[in-house]
Design a protein around this motif. Structure first.
Motif, PDB file in Angstrom:
ATOM      1  N   VAL A 188       0.839  -1.207   0.000  1.00 40.29           N
ATOM      2  CA  VAL A 188       0.000   0.000   0.000  1.00 40.29           C
ATOM      3  C   VAL A 188       0.870   1.250   0.000  1.00 40.29           C
ATOM      4  O   VAL A 188       0.619   2.206  -0.750  1.00 40.29           O
ATOM      5  CB  VAL A 188      -0.950   0.003   1.219  1.00 40.29           C
ATOM      6  N   ALA A 189       1.924   1.247   0.818  1.00 41.26           N
ATOM      7  CA  ALA A 189       2.815   2.408   0.885  1.00 41.26           C
ATOM      8  C   ALA A 189       3.514   2.643  -0.450  1.00 41.26           C
ATOM      9  O   ALA A 189       3.624   3.782  -0.918  1.00 41.26           O
ATOM     10  CB  ALA A 189       3.841   2.207   1.994  1.00 41.26           C
ATOM     11  N   TYR A 190       3.979   1.559  -1.062  1.00 40.17           N
ATOM     12  CA  TYR A 190       4.657   1.688  -2.358  1.00 40.17           C
ATOM     13  C   TYR A 190       3.699   2.227  -3.419  1.00 40.17           C
ATOM     14  O   TYR A 190       4.060   3.090  -4.231  1.00 40.17           O
ATOM     15  CB  TYR A 190       5.201   0.328  -2.813  1.00 40.17           C
ATOM     16  N   TYR A 191       2.485   1.715  -3.419  1.00 43.50           N
ATOM     17  CA  TYR A 191       1.512   2.128  -4.421  1.00 43.50           C
ATOM     18  C   TYR A 191       1.158   3.608  -4.274  1.00 43.50           C
ATOM     19  O   TYR A 191       1.058   4.342  -5.270  1.00 43.50           O
ATOM     20  CB  TYR A 191       0.258   1.270  -4.317  1.00 43.50           C
ATOM     21  N   ASP A 192       1.002   4.059  -3.036  1.00 41.38           N
ATOM     22  CA  ASP A 192       0.705   5.474  -2.800  1.00 41.38           C
ATOM     23  C   ASP A 192       1.836   6.362  -3.316  1.00 41.38           C
ATOM     24  O   ASP A 192       1.597   7.432  -3.886  1.00 41.38           O
ATOM     25  CB  ASP A 192       0.475   5.722  -1.311  1.00 41.38           C
ATOM     26  N   LEU A 193       3.073   5.927  -3.114  1.00 43.96           N
ATOM     27  CA  LEU A 193       4.218   6.682  -3.616  1.00 43.96           C
ATOM     28  C   LEU A 193       4.195   6.762  -5.143  1.00 43.96           C
ATOM     29  O   LEU A 193       4.495   7.812  -5.726  1.00 43.96           O
ATOM     30  CB  LEU A 193       5.523   6.038  -3.153  1.00 43.96           C
ATOM     31  N   LEU A 194       3.839   5.643  -5.793  1.00 46.61           N
ATOM     32  CA  LEU A 194       3.794   5.624  -7.253  1.00 46.61           C
ATOM     33  C   LEU A 194       2.671   6.513  -7.780  1.00 46.61           C
ATOM     34  O   LEU A 194       2.841   7.199  -8.799  1.00 46.61           O
ATOM     35  CB  LEU A 194       3.622   4.189  -7.754  1.00 46.61           C
ATOM     36  N   LEU A 195       1.540   6.513  -7.104  1.00 44.61           N
ATOM     37  CA  LEU A 195       0.445   7.393  -7.503  1.00 44.61           C
ATOM     38  C   LEU A 195       0.859   8.857  -7.411  1.00 44.61           C
ATOM     39  O   LEU A 195       0.548   9.661  -8.298  1.00 44.61           O
ATOM     40  CB  LEU A 195      -0.787   7.139  -6.636  1.00 44.61           C
ATOM     41  N   GLN A 196       1.587   9.195  -6.347  1.00 44.35           N
ATOM     42  CA  GLN A 196       2.022  10.575  -6.188  1.00 44.35           C
ATOM     43  C   GLN A 196       3.056  10.949  -7.243  1.00 44.35           C
ATOM     44  O   GLN A 196       3.030  12.054  -7.799  1.00 44.35           O
ATOM     45  CB  GLN A 196       2.604  10.777  -4.787  1.00 44.35           C
ATOM     46  N   ALA A 197       3.955  10.032  -7.529  1.00 43.62           N
ATOM     47  CA  ALA A 197       4.963  10.290  -8.568  1.00 43.62           C
ATOM     48  C   ALA A 197       4.289  10.502  -9.913  1.00 43.62           C
ATOM     49  O   ALA A 197       4.654  11.415 -10.673  1.00 43.62           O
ATOM     50  CB  ALA A 197       5.954   9.139  -8.635  1.00 43.62           C
ATOM     51  N   ARG A 198       3.300   9.679 -10.222  1.00 39.83           N
ATOM     52  CA  ARG A 198       2.564   9.829 -11.478  1.00 39.83           C
ATOM     53  C   ARG A 198       1.873  11.188 -11.530  1.00 39.83           C
ATOM     54  O   ARG A 198       1.920  11.881 -12.559  1.00 39.83           O
ATOM     55  CB  ARG A 198       1.533   8.701 -11.605  1.00 39.83           C
ATOM     56  N   ALA A 199       1.250  11.596 -10.438  1.00 38.05           N
ATOM     57  CA  ALA A 199       0.566  12.891 -10.394  1.00 38.05           C
ATOM     58  C   ALA A 199       1.550  14.043 -10.579  1.00 38.05           C
ATOM     59  O   ALA A 199       1.194  15.090 -11.136  1.00 38.05           O
ATOM     60  CB  ALA A 199      -0.188  13.039  -9.078  1.00 38.05           C
TER      61      ALA A 199
END
Length: 356
Positions: A188-199
């Protein structure tokens, strides 16, 4: 070089926006039944599947051209296959022909060959890894008959905490996750980081851990063909790979010998090691323990931000990279790591048999 292996040899061909990517496997023993659906499943693992992945979608249906009977048994002849490239958009790169994308292979390919394929990076594109996954799935089925299983998982993304070695990790744990991490909270933590990077129009790097169960003692060659050297060679050939570690890797450099050694013990009449700091390899040869390795990957170089570069004449230019790109290599890189490790081990399996 476009070939991996000595006895079990794999050669790939094709470019990102060409009609196909494909490969030839030479040296695969005759009589091996190939589960084509399993090969297809491995390709699906490599495909784009989430908002943090590229919008480029491919059916990735491999077509075998030779080396198999109608019942899908290997004949001992070269196994040739192609994977069609269907969702190509070369026009996205029309404005790139005179510019060098930062941290890509554009400049180095131009310097080496005097020419380059602009569309999608051509041969340097990660699209080539589709062929590796097909060949690796063949190698994995050969290894399965020997009791050897390869499993990769995401063990770090960005600055979030890392996951250590999990010798018992299962494909189900990896597949139900969003990033390929078997630890639910970290996933979950990794995915949230990737979502933020994409944004943010940015990308993130991280680490893949690969464990291999079932390798017997005795695979590997001294001095200049060590098992872990070949594994490093294969994994460092994967796009965006920047570092390789076997066992405790860099951490062992800060230890004393009394802390780093793996004492031998006898368990159930079998000689084993009480610990596995070596990662299953000693003297370049497998010792019968689980192989443990880590590969670090840089952030993907294609970011959706204006960057500074130069054109072919050296004039400064600003660049916003077009096209369709991922926020990181995860989790799509996992089957690629599985594939190149399986190809390497299949080669050593045949070399070991030859030495008998």
């Amino acid at each position: 070089m476009n070939t991996l292996g000595r006895l079990f040899r794999f050669t790939s061909f094709g470019e990102s926006h060409g009609p196909v990517t494909g490969g030839v496997i030479d040296g695969c023993p005759a009589g091996l039944f190939l589960d084509r659906e399993e090969i297809r499943r491995q390709l699906l693992r490599r495909s784009s599947r989430d908002v943090v992945s590229t919008p480029r979608r491919e059916k990735d249906l491999p077509e075998f051209l030779s080396g198999l009977t109608s019942e899908s048994f290997t004949t001992g002849a070269p196994i040739a296959f192609v994977v069609p490239n269907e969702n190509v958009r070369g026009k996205d790169y029309a404005e790139m022909k005179d510019l060098y994308r930062p941290s890509h292979a554009d400049y180095t390919y131009q310097m080496k060959y005097g020419i380059r394929s602009v569309e999608g990076g051509g041969r340097s594109s990660a699209r080539e890894t589709a062929a590796r996954v097909v060949a690796g799935a063949v190698a994995a089925q050969l290894l399965r008959g020997l009791g050897v299983e390869v499993r990769s998982y995401t063990s770090s993304v960005g600055s979030a905490p890392s996951l250590g070695y999990r010798d018992d990790v299962t494909i189900e744990e990896v597949e139900v996750s969003k990033t390929g991490c078997p630890d639910r909270a970290l996933d979950v933590a990794y995915y949230d980081l990737l979502l933020q990077a994409r944004a943010d129009g940015d990308t993130l790097g991280g680490t893949v851990t690969t464990i291999v169960r079932g390798v017997p003692a005795g695979w590997g060659e001294p001095l200049y063909d060590k098992l872990h050297a070949r594994l490093a060679f294969a994994l460092m050939s994967v796009n965006a790979a920047r570092a390789f570690e076997i066992g405790d890797g860099r951490d062992i450099a800060g230890c004393r010998g009394s802390e780093a050694n793996d004492p031998f013990v006898t368990i159930g009449g079998t000689i084993r090691t009480a610990s596995n700091h070596s990662g299953g390899v000693q003297g370049g040869i497998s010792n019968g323990e689980v192989l443990r390795m880590r590969t670090s990957f840089k952030p993907i170089s294609s970011i959706h931000q204006v960057q500074q570069t130069v054109d072919r004449e050296g004039n400064p230019r600003e660049l916003l990279i077009p096209g369709r790109h991922d926020a990181s290599v995860f989790p799509r890189v996992l089957p690629v790591c599985d594939a190149v490790v399986a190809l390497t081990l299949a080669d050593f399996a045949l070399l070991s048999k030859m030495n008998l």
